[in-house]
Design a protein around this motif. Structure first.
Motif: not given
Length: 212
Positions: A105-108, A166-169
């Motif tokens: 979620g942080y990465c997103l 964004l997609a990976l997270s």
């Protein structure tokens, strides 16, 4: 047993996702494969938040290990009963899934902010964030990308890598949510089964005493 197999499948799937997130984050430091911009600190400040390296990468190690090892883990067989141990392990995996959700979620969030802010680059007015006030509208206005003179193709570089992160997270969040539900359901089901076994054992003891 299907609960543990599902967890293992999720853990194995998370491995390449976390690895790709780390690689994508590292590439953000080297536009066009050049190191000079990182050395001169001429990169968007958001790359220093390590969203892919830490958030979607390192923080996913714990969920990956727990999910994969869950199938063989019996939690020492709580109260001497393996099913009770499995219940403990499944519920623990649900808690660990929250760690994965927090990291991804942080990465997103950081990746979304990176896309909205745009890259830090050299323009006719000097080094700045030329798309900071566009609210992300520059993403579809390709002609405006030419404002960035240096690093060359930095807009494409940043947009591509932040989109990948964004997609990976997002996928990691979905998988961890699935395991959160899987862990809770599996833990509750096994806990109920464990209670039934306990009741049966008590009944057997009573029958044995009466028989004697």
């Amino acid at each position: 047993m299907c609960f543990e197999k599902c967890a293992r499948c999720i853990g194995v799937t998370l491995i390449p996702l976390a690895s790709l997130a780390i690689v994508a984050n590292i590439l953000l430091y080297f536009p066009n494969g050049e190191t000079k911009y990182a050395e001169r600190d001429e990169l968007t400040i958001l790359v220093w938040f390590f969203e892919g390296i830490i958030g979607a990468g390192i923080l996913m190690v714990l969920p990956i290990v727990v999910f994969i090892c869950l199938e063989a883990d019996d939690c020492c067989g709580c109260c001497g009963n393996q099913d009770c141990g499995k219940s403990c392990a499944m519920l623990a995996s649900a808690v660990v899934a929250l760690v994965g959700i927090a990291g991804s979620g942080y990465c997103l969030i950081v990746s979304a902010l990176g896309l909205a802010q745009g890259p830090y680059c050299l323009t006719d007015l000097g080094w700045q964030y030329p798309f900071n006030d566009t609210n992300g509208r520059y993403l579809t206005n390709y002609t405006s990308w030419s404002q960035c003179i240096e690093p060359e193709h930095v807009v494409t570089w940043n947009v591509t890598l932040f989109s990948i992160l964004l997609a990976l997270s997002a996928v990691e969040i979905i998988l961890c949510l699935v395991q959160l539900i899987n862990g809770l359901v599996g833990g509750i089901v096994r806990s109920c089964h464990c209670q039934e076994i306990g009741s049966c054992n008590e009944y057997e003891v009573e029958v044995y005493e009466v028989t004697e």
